[in-house]
Structure formats: structure tokens, C-alpha cells
Design an enzyme around this catalytic site. Structure first.
Site, mmCIF file in Angstrom:
data_model
loop_
_atom_site.group_PDB
_atom_site.id
_atom_site.type_symbol
_atom_site.label_atom_id
_atom_site.label_comp_id
_atom_site.label_asym_id
_atom_site.label_seq_id
_atom_site.Cartn_x
_atom_site.Cartn_y
_atom_site.Cartn_z
ATOM 1 N N GLY A 71 -6.838 -0.387 -6.268
ATOM 2 C CA GLY A 71 -7.545 -1.458 -5.575
ATOM 3 C C GLY A 71 -8.825 -0.978 -4.895
ATOM 4 O O GLY A 71 -9.856 -1.656 -4.926
ATOM 5 N N THR A 72 -8.770 0.188 -4.287
ATOM 6 C CA THR A 72 -9.940 0.690 -3.567
ATOM 7 C C THR A 72 -11.113 0.872 -4.530
ATOM 8 O O THR A 72 -12.248 0.454 -4.235
ATOM 9 C CB THR A 72 -9.604 2.035 -2.881
ATOM 10 O OG1 THR A 72 -8.513 1.812 -1.982
ATOM 11 C CG2 THR A 72 -10.795 2.588 -2.127
ATOM 12 N N ASN A 147 -3.203 -8.433 3.318
ATOM 13 C CA ASN A 147 -2.133 -7.447 3.212
ATOM 14 C C ASN A 147 -1.225 -7.403 4.430
ATOM 15 O O ASN A 147 -0.067 -7.040 4.335
ATOM 16 C CB ASN A 147 -2.718 -6.053 2.948
ATOM 17 C CG ASN A 147 -3.927 -5.754 3.797
ATOM 18 O OD1 ASN A 147 -4.912 -6.479 3.766
ATOM 19 N ND2 ASN A 147 -3.854 -4.699 4.585
ATOM 20 N N GLN A 175 -3.019 -8.039 -3.059
ATOM 21 C CA GLN A 175 -1.741 -8.486 -2.471
ATOM 22 C C GLN A 175 -1.311 -9.847 -2.995
ATOM 23 O O GLN A 175 -0.306 -10.400 -2.533
ATOM 24 C CB GLN A 175 -1.848 -8.521 -0.941
ATOM 25 C CG GLN A 175 -2.034 -7.155 -0.316
ATOM 26 C CD GLN A 175 -0.799 -6.253 -0.394
ATOM 27 O OE1 GLN A 175 0.289 -6.677 -0.803
ATOM 28 N NE2 GLN A 175 -0.962 -4.995 -0.012
ATOM 29 N N SER A 195 -4.067 -3.927 -8.054
ATOM 30 C CA SER A 195 -3.620 -2.535 -7.933
ATOM 31 C C SER A 195 -2.191 -2.401 -8.437
ATOM 32 O O SER A 195 -1.322 -3.203 -8.060
ATOM 33 C CB SER A 195 -3.698 -2.129 -6.462
ATOM 34 O OG SER A 195 -3.091 -0.871 -6.278
ATOM 35 N N HIS A 197 0.250 -0.219 -7.816
ATOM 36 C CA HIS A 197 1.396 0.173 -6.976
ATOM 37 C C HIS A 197 1.844 -0.910 -6.003
ATOM 38 O O HIS A 197 2.832 -0.731 -5.289
ATOM 39 C CB HIS A 197 1.121 1.501 -6.264
ATOM 40 C CG HIS A 197 0.170 1.457 -5.116
ATOM 41 N ND1 HIS A 197 0.597 1.571 -3.815
ATOM 42 C CD2 HIS A 197 -1.175 1.332 -5.065
ATOM 43 C CE1 HIS A 197 -0.464 1.540 -3.008
ATOM 44 N NE2 HIS A 197 -1.544 1.393 -3.742
ATOM 45 N N THR A 233 -11.571 9.731 -18.570
ATOM 46 C CA THR A 233 -10.466 9.568 -19.524
ATOM 47 C C THR A 233 -9.420 8.622 -18.945
ATOM 48 O O THR A 233 -9.022 8.760 -17.789
ATOM 49 C CB THR A 233 -9.835 10.946 -19.813
ATOM 50 O OG1 THR A 233 -10.863 11.775 -20.352
ATOM 51 C CG2 THR A 233 -8.689 10.846 -20.808
ATOM 52 N N CYS A 322 -2.766 2.498 6.091
ATOM 53 C CA CYS A 322 -3.771 3.494 6.460
ATOM 54 C C CYS A 322 -4.022 3.513 7.953
ATOM 55 O O CYS A 322 -4.544 4.487 8.476
ATOM 56 C CB CYS A 322 -5.063 3.252 5.693
ATOM 57 S SG CYS A 322 -5.648 1.582 5.844
#
Ligand code: PLP
Length: 384
Positions: A71-72, A147, A175, A195, A197, A233, A322
Site C-alpha cells: 500500500g505504501t 484504517n 482497508q 495491499s 497483507h 523483478t 506504525c
């Protein structure tokens, strides 16, 4: 010791079906997807199948999906890739730091940014977005679901405003993916980040939808991977996992899985509201994703409650992963008008596909008594 995890907005466990799908791409099918021999063709085909699955999740063409590291990166690529010094960006005060800090950085290189406030429920008013438009506005970036609170933003209305003004629209749907249906045409966005995860694929993979014809300046300089939009890659096992996660996410809207999770969330809220005094649900009354609830337990320190619950086997969070460990109260809750004490007294419970009714029963067996114990120790509560 039994451990129950209700912090799925921070990250989710990889589901067994997803692990099974990605496993062959470590040892058996290990080729570089850019190689022209058999090994490369095999992994190239797997990457393109995954691209198709992700495209179906968001309602776009496969060629409009760019795989990223998460996501970042998607947020950075969308925002930095579109704007130049002299441009103006409109965003909101409740964005994830992946968006906020990208905007802060761009301010230091001559890009203007307007941060739109939210109301007490945590919702952006589309009229504020319209009023913030300027002659040099290049991009609007407003998240789809927050989030910390799970509050859903009026992205369709904002998309309409952006289209009318001929301004690009990016939405951070990290989210939202897997929790509410996504359709880039209904949202009328030009860019949308997800994202892996947060939807039961591994950490370190994600995707950015880029509407055909949107010219993005790449962030990485290197090979011509991802149609020159993202050099490097491809992370084949991660991409295969994201494709499988997208398929499962789509099925979840049809097989009752999303409703099941919504029911568990309701159970948490209802029981906590009934059994614990002086609490409130942050974002109550706003549309919210079905897996998240954020509750303020007044007169206690949220961090202390997280630690006390963790010692008993329940993992929850005070908000953005975070900012855990940091003492500043949540910028999202403060933007909604909570006082610093109330923001610090807030906890997020977020469910995933692996959670069961038993898990919720375990959590509800701990929360009221742990809050009561902490309040007994709190001089502030005794005075209240
Ligand atoms: N955007 C939102 C709304 C998020 O919740 C997160 C992660 O917490 C991100 C972006 C960053 O995603 P990633 O962890 O994949 O870089």
C-alpha cells in the site's frame, strides 16, 4: 496459552489456500517472469493470471493493474507519479501516513496541499473537496476506508467532483479491499491502491490500479517491468498470493463471509456497550467496513489496556500499527474532535476471515473485567 488475534487491520495471517497457491512459485516454478525460456513463461503466465484476478476485484482491465510492494508504494507512486512543483493536491486529515507523509514531502518540493477536515463521525464532506479546487489542482487523494475507525468515505461523490473538474482522483483502498465491493468505474477514480497483507496475502505485495491513459512518472528507474510503470523483478509468489486473495475476497461477498464478520463485529460492539460504562464507538453512525470497531474506554490509557489484554492472550491495537509505542494520540481521532485523553483511551478491534464466534467470546470474556480492573487503578476514574 490461548492467543486470539483481533488486529487484522494491522496485518492478516496468510490463509492456507493462499499459501498453497503461492508455494509452488518458490522452488518448482521459480523463473524470472521476464525470461523467455520455459521457466520464465510459466511464471509470466502466473503473474498475468493474478493480474486478471486483481482486475476483477476492482472492476478494471488487467493492463490497468501495476503490482507493487504494498500500500505504501502504491500511494507514493500514485501521488508522486502524477504531481509536479506548482501543482495542488487535495487530501484529507485522516489519511494513512503513506499518503500524509507523501504529501508533506511534496510540499517541501513546491507542491501545494489542502488537507480537508472530517466531521465528528470521521467523514469528509464532498462539498469541502469541491470548494478546495483551484486552477492548479492536479490530484484529489481521499481514502476509501479509514484504517483506525473503518469509516467509509463518500468516494463516489468525490470521484464525480474530480471528473467534473478534470482532476485526477486517487483512493487508498487498502482497508476497503475484501471488506466492501470495489468498482473503479463507480468510484470514478483514476488510481486505487490495495495491499496484500490486509487481505490474507503476505506482507510486501500490493497493487495500484492506474486508469488507461493516466501518465505516471515511475518512482524506480530500472527495467521495463509492469509496462515501465514499476521497475524491478516481479515478486511472483507474492503476486500469485495476491491474485488468490483477490479471488477469495470476491467470493466473500457472495458466500456470506462478509456478513459473518459483520455479525461478529456487531456482537463485540453490542456486548461492550452493554457491559462497560463510559465508552463510545468512534465513527458511530457513519458507514463503516464490517470488520472494524474503534471504541473509547474513558479514563484509561489505551496502551495500558492493549498490554493488559495482550498478557491475557488477546491482541488488539490502539490504532495505526506504525504509531503504536508513540505517545501521540491518533491524528484520525483528533481530527474527529476527540480530546487527546479520549483518543488515547481508544482501542481498535479488527476481525479477519480466520476469526470465529469463539474468538469473539474469548475477547468479550476479557474486555469488561480488564477495563474494570484498570479503572480501579486509575485515580482519574475514581474522581469521575
Ligand atoms: N493505507 C492504509 C489505509 C493502511 O491501513 C496501510 C497499512 O496499514 C497502508 C496504506 C500501507 O500499506 P502497506 O503496509 O502495504 O505498505
Amino acid at each position: 496459552m490461548r492467543r486470539i488475534y483481533l488486529d487484522n487491520n494491522a496485518t492478516t495471517p496468510v490463509l492456507p489456500e493462499i499459501l498453497d497457491a503461492m508455494r509452488p512459485y518458490f522452488i518448482e516454478h521459480f523463473g524470472n517472469a521476464s525470461s523467455i525460456h520455459h521457466h520464465g513463461q510459466e511464471t509470466r503466465a502466473a503473474v498475468e493470471r493474478a493480474r486478471e484476478s486483481v482486475a476483477q476485484l476492482v472492476g478494471c482491465r488487467a493492463s490497468e493493474i501495476v503490482f507493487t510492494s504494498g500500500g505504501t508504494e502504491g500511494d507514493n507512486l500514485a501521488i508522486s507519479g502524477l504531481t509536479r512543483p506548482g501543482d495542488h493536491i487535495i487530501t484529507s486529515t485522516i489519511e494513512h501516513h503513506a499518503v500524509l507523509n507523501t504529501c508533506k514531502h511534496l510540499e517541501s518540493v513546491g507542491i501545494e496541499v489542502t488537507y480537508i477536515p472530517v466531521d465528528g463521525r470521521g467523514v469528509v464532506d464532498p462539498n469541502d473537496v469541491r470548494e478546495a479546487l483551484r486552477r492548479n489542482t492536479r490530484l484529489i487523494t481521499v481514502m476509501m476506508a479509514n484504517n483506525e475507525t473503518g469509516v467509509i468515505q463518500p468516494v463516489e461523490q468525490i470521484g464525480k467532483i474530480a471528473a467534473e473538474a478534470d482532476v485526477y482522483f486517487h483512493t487508498d483502498a487498502v482497508q476497503a479491499a475484501g471488506k466492501v465491493p470495489l468498482d473503479v468505474n463507480r468510484i470514478a477514480c483514476d488510481l486505487l491502491s490495495i495491499s496484500g497483507h490486509k487481505m490474507h496475502a503476505p506482507q510486501g505485495v500490493g497493487a495500484l490500479y492506474v486508469r488507461k491513459g493516466t501518465l505516471l512518472q515511475a518512482m524506480f528507474h530500472g527495467g521495463r517491468h509492469e509496462r515501465s510503470r514499476r521497475a524491478g523483478t516481479e515478486n511472483v509468489p507474492g503476486i500469485v498470493a495476491l491474485g488468490k486473495a483477490a479471488e477469495l475476497a470476491k467470493q466473500g461477498f457472495e458466500n456470506g463471509e462478509v456478513e459473518r464478520i459483520a455479525g461478529l463485529r456487531e456482537q463485540i460492539e453490542k456486548t461492550v456497550v452493554e457491559q462497560v460504562e463510559t465508552i463510545g464507538v468512534n465513527g458511530e453512525g457513519a458507514p463503516r467496513v464490517p470488520n472494524t470497531t474503534n471504541i473509547h474506554f474513558d479514563h484509561i490509557e489505551g496502551e495500558a489496556l492493549v498490554i493488559a489484554l495482550d498478557l491475557k492472550g488477546l491482541a488488539v491495537s490502539t490504532g495505526a500499527a506504525c504509531s503504536s509505542g508513540a505517545l501521540e494520540p491518533s491524528h484520525v481521532l483528533m481530527a474527529m474532535g476527540l480530546g487527546a485523553d479520549q483518543a488515547r483511551a481508544s482501542l481498535r478491534f479488527s476481525l479477519g476471515k480466520q476469526n470465529t464466534e469463539e474468538d469473539v467470546g474469548f475477547a468479550l470474556g476479557l474486555i469488561p473485567s480488564t477495563v474494570a480492573r484498570l479503572r480501579e487503578l486509575s485515580p482519574v476514574y475514581q474522581k469521575a
